[in-house]
Design a protein around this motif. Structure first.
Motif, PDB file in Angstrom:
ATOM      1  N   THR A   1    -113.305  43.818 -19.864  1.00  0.00           N
ATOM      2  CA  THR A   1    -112.498  42.719 -20.375  1.00  0.00           C
ATOM      3  C   THR A   1    -112.214  42.947 -21.860  1.00  0.00           C
ATOM      4  O   THR A   1    -112.989  43.589 -22.571  1.00  0.00           O
ATOM      5  CB  THR A   1    -113.197  41.354 -20.230  1.00  0.00           C
ATOM      6  OG1 THR A   1    -114.494  41.465 -20.784  1.00  0.00           O
ATOM      7  CG2 THR A   1    -113.284  40.920 -18.787  1.00  0.00           C
ATOM      8  N   ILE A   2    -111.085  42.411 -22.272  1.00  0.00           N
ATOM      9  CA  ILE A   2    -110.705  42.489 -23.678  1.00  0.00           C
ATOM     10  C   ILE A   2    -110.905  41.098 -24.270  1.00  0.00           C
ATOM     11  O   ILE A   2    -110.368  40.116 -23.755  1.00  0.00           O
ATOM     12  CB  ILE A   2    -109.254  42.975 -23.814  1.00  0.00           C
ATOM     13  CG1 ILE A   2    -109.218  44.464 -23.460  1.00  0.00           C
ATOM     14  CG2 ILE A   2    -108.722  42.761 -25.219  1.00  0.00           C
ATOM     15  CD1 ILE A   2    -107.858  45.030 -23.304  1.00  0.00           C
ATOM     16  N   SER A   3    -111.706  41.029 -25.312  1.00  0.00           N
ATOM     17  CA  SER A   3    -112.016  39.723 -25.897  1.00  0.00           C
ATOM     18  C   SER A   3    -110.922  39.317 -26.881  1.00  0.00           C
ATOM     19  O   SER A   3    -110.078  40.127 -27.262  1.00  0.00           O
ATOM     20  CB  SER A   3    -113.346  39.797 -26.625  1.00  0.00           C
ATOM     21  OG  SER A   3    -113.202  40.597 -27.771  1.00  0.00           O
TER      22      SER A   3
ATOM     23  N   LEU B   1    -102.507  37.657 -22.113  1.00  0.00           N
ATOM     24  CA  LEU B   1    -102.885  39.033 -21.869  1.00  0.00           C
ATOM     25  C   LEU B   1    -102.646  39.301 -20.389  1.00  0.00           C
ATOM     26  O   LEU B   1    -103.248  38.665 -19.522  1.00  0.00           O
ATOM     27  CB  LEU B   1    -104.361  39.254 -22.223  1.00  0.00           C
ATOM     28  CG  LEU B   1    -104.819  40.710 -22.231  1.00  0.00           C
ATOM     29  CD1 LEU B   1    -104.154  41.484 -23.361  1.00  0.00           C
ATOM     30  CD2 LEU B   1    -106.336  40.794 -22.369  1.00  0.00           C
TER      31      LEU B   1
ATOM     32  N   GLN C   1    -103.615  46.632 -20.090  1.00  0.00           N
ATOM     33  CA  GLN C   1    -103.483  45.216 -20.411  1.00  0.00           C
ATOM     34  C   GLN C   1    -102.450  45.036 -21.512  1.00  0.00           C
ATOM     35  O   GLN C   1    -102.514  45.713 -22.532  1.00  0.00           O
ATOM     36  CB  GLN C   1    -104.839  44.647 -20.833  1.00  0.00           C
ATOM     37  CG  GLN C   1    -105.632  44.181 -19.637  1.00  0.00           C
ATOM     38  CD  GLN C   1    -107.054  44.670 -19.618  1.00  0.00           C
ATOM     39  OE1 GLN C   1    -107.361  45.720 -20.175  1.00  0.00           O
ATOM     40  NE2 GLN C   1    -107.939  43.929 -18.987  1.00  0.00           N
TER      41      GLN C   1
ATOM     42  N   ASP D   1    -110.841  41.495 -29.853  1.00  0.00           N
ATOM     43  CA  ASP D   1    -110.148  42.776 -29.695  1.00  0.00           C
ATOM     44  C   ASP D   1    -108.647  42.614 -29.883  1.00  0.00           C
ATOM     45  O   ASP D   1    -107.962  43.529 -30.329  1.00  0.00           O
ATOM     46  CB  ASP D   1    -110.379  43.358 -28.285  1.00  0.00           C
ATOM     47  CG  ASP D   1    -111.839  43.620 -27.997  1.00  0.00           C
ATOM     48  OD1 ASP D   1    -112.570  43.929 -28.947  1.00  0.00           O
ATOM     49  OD2 ASP D   1    -112.246  43.495 -26.823  1.00  0.00           O
TER      50      ASP D   1
ATOM     51  N   ARG E   1    -104.184  36.102 -18.544  1.00  0.00           N
ATOM     52  CA  ARG E   1    -104.966  34.981 -19.063  1.00  0.00           C
ATOM     53  C   ARG E   1    -104.399  34.586 -20.418  1.00  0.00           C
ATOM     54  O   ARG E   1    -103.820  35.412 -21.144  1.00  0.00           O
ATOM     55  CB  ARG E   1    -106.453  35.340 -19.162  1.00  0.00           C
ATOM     56  CG  ARG E   1    -106.828  36.213 -20.327  1.00  0.00           C
ATOM     57  CD  ARG E   1    -108.344  36.349 -20.432  1.00  0.00           C
ATOM     58  NE  ARG E   1    -108.698  37.299 -21.485  1.00  0.00           N
ATOM     59  CZ  ARG E   1    -108.833  36.981 -22.765  1.00  0.00           C
ATOM     60  NH1 ARG E   1    -108.630  35.742 -23.166  1.00  0.00           N
ATOM     61  NH2 ARG E   1    -109.147  37.893 -23.660  1.00  0.00           N
TER      62      ARG E   1
END
Lengths: 247, 201
Positions: A234-236, B133, B149, A239, B126
């Motif tokens: 996952t990309i926070s 994203l 992404q 990030d 999301r």
């Protein structure tokens, strides 16, 4: 997969050693903590010349000599060798399902899969997931620590380097496979290295030989890729950065 | 903390450089499906540009058109340059952004060439602060896949692509590293950087 008490003591020593290192450092989640950049850059040019004269040519030979089919067998074999270590690390992270999957994969592939050269476990729906002691340290709350470029080994961090050492010393495979076969398994891993270099040939070539600053590119790719992996892909929001922010 | 100061500076900058101005909005003018739709259209166009297999030059100019349509190129250019942007004069900024357009098309073009014959599947998205994203899988011809992404943002009321993450690696960060290094090698001169960018890939 029993840990001998001697090995356990070694691990405890290494972990405390690693802790001293990581505890002293502060890692910015967005940026890179690279206090050793001067030395790292020297190691980088060493690694780069090593790639140029050794690994890159070896990977070209691999690409020509090794058929796609043999490549799959070699891949399966070396992957299978790392399953006991995967199982142990998943267990240390409290991931029981993944740990039992790795154990089941090792048992099935080593027997029905002819010593691990084929992968019937995947066809049986036992999915693989890799792990290492660097991930275990992350799960235990250790900081990433400084970025390091290791000679012969390329990009890493203090935490991951500690992980590499612990994995090497503690690898359960050492107590499973009779020591007379060790040269064979180590040899397979070396060949696999050329295979991997061949598989990712263009990406690595671009990074090392076409980018403006191959050191900075490698650091970026390694750290971001690794963090992505550690955060379950996952990309926070950190990030993502803030596109509207002035600099 | 320095919120007010930043906002003032942002608006001042926006007024100064009209085409590059942008306004942060707390209420998003676009939805999840808009963001996913944008990336679907973008990837369809990108794949057709690659699969046409005309000359590299033609492909790059197609990419430039695609990015002009779907991406916030001026903002990306600015972010890629970093703090140096503030030192640049208006003509320098315009020349730099224009050179960056071509560079970005070649940069992405070179990296996307490997996706010949692949499929890009938009999965979901999301909400993030100021945008979305969008998750997608790039499935290569040999069956292997990796995750891409796409960061879509609200750019002056329009929704546009801002960044792409390939297996967690931010393309914008990578471009920033490259641009930073080019700038260092040219003694920090924006004019020299711009001249070089016109040919760099």
């Amino acid at each position: 997969m029993q840990f001998k008490s001697e090995n356990l003591i070694k691990a405890i020593l290494l972990i405390s050693f690693g802790f001293i290192f990581t505890a002293c450092t502060q890692s910015d989640p967005n940026g890179f903590y690279d206090p050793l950049e001067k030395i790292n850059r020297k190691t980088h040019s060493f690694n780069k010349s090593l790639d140029k004269i050794l690994l890159r040519p070896a990977s070209k030979v691999y690409g020509v000599v090794v058929s796609d089919f043999a490549d799959i067998l070699i891949n399966n074999f070396t992957n299978n060798l790392s399953e006991p270590s995967n199982a142990a690390n998943h267990l240390l992270q409290g991931k029981l399902k993944k740990s039992s999957n790795s154990t089941a994969r090792f048992l099935v592939n080593t027997t029905i899969g002819i010593g691990g050269i084929t992968d019937p476990a995947s066809r049986l729906g036992i999915s693989s997931s890799e792990s290492d002691f660097g991930k275990t340290l992350h799960a235990w709350g250790f900081n990433e620590g400084a970025y390091v470029e290791l000679p012969f080994y390329a990009a890493s961090t203090v935490r991951d380097t500690t992980g590499i050492v612990v994995d090497f010393v503690m690898d359960p495979i050492n107590s499973i496979i009779p020591s007379k076969y060790k040269p064979h398994t180590q040899g397979a891993k070396l060949i696999e290295l050329a295979g991997d270099r061949n598989e990712y040939g263009e990406i690595i070539d671009n990074m090392l030989y076409k980018n403006e600053d191959s050191y900075a590119s490698q650091r970026l790719y390694y750290l971001q890729r690794r963090r992505f992996d550690l955060n379950n892909n996952t990309i926070s929001d950190d990030d993502l950065g803030n596109p509207y922010e002035d600099e | 903390m320095k919120m007010n100061k930043n906002i003032t500076r942002r608006y001042a900058l926006g007024a100064l450089v009209a085409p590059i101005s942008f306004f942060p909005s707390s209420i998003l003018a676009f939805s999840k499906s808009d963001a996913e739709g944008l990336i679907k259209n973008l990837t369809v166009d990108v794949l057709s540009a690659i699969n046409e297999q005309k000359s590299e030059e033609l492909m790059f100019s197609k990419f430039e058109m695609i990015f002009s349509k779907y991406a916030d190129v001026p903002l990306i250019a600015r972010k890629a340059l970093g703090p140096k942007w503030r030192e640049a004069s208006k003509p320098q900024r315009t020349a730099y952004v224009s050179a960056f357009r071509g560079y970005m098309a070649r940069y992405y073009g070179k990296r996307f060439e490997d996706f010949l014959g692949s499929k890009i599947i938009v999965l979901n998205s999301r909400k993030t602060s100021g945008g979305f994203l969008v998750n997608s899988d790039i499935v290569l011809t040999d069956g292997s896949s990796f995750q891409a992404q796409w960061h879509v943002i609200d750019a002056r009321g329009k929704f546009l692509m801002y960044n792409l993450f390939l297996e967690g690696v931010s393309v914008l960060s990578d471009v920033r590293v490259q641009i930073g290094s080019m700038l260092d090698k040219r003694g920090g001169s924006i004019d020299k950087l711009t001249a070089y960018l016109n040919t760099a890939a």
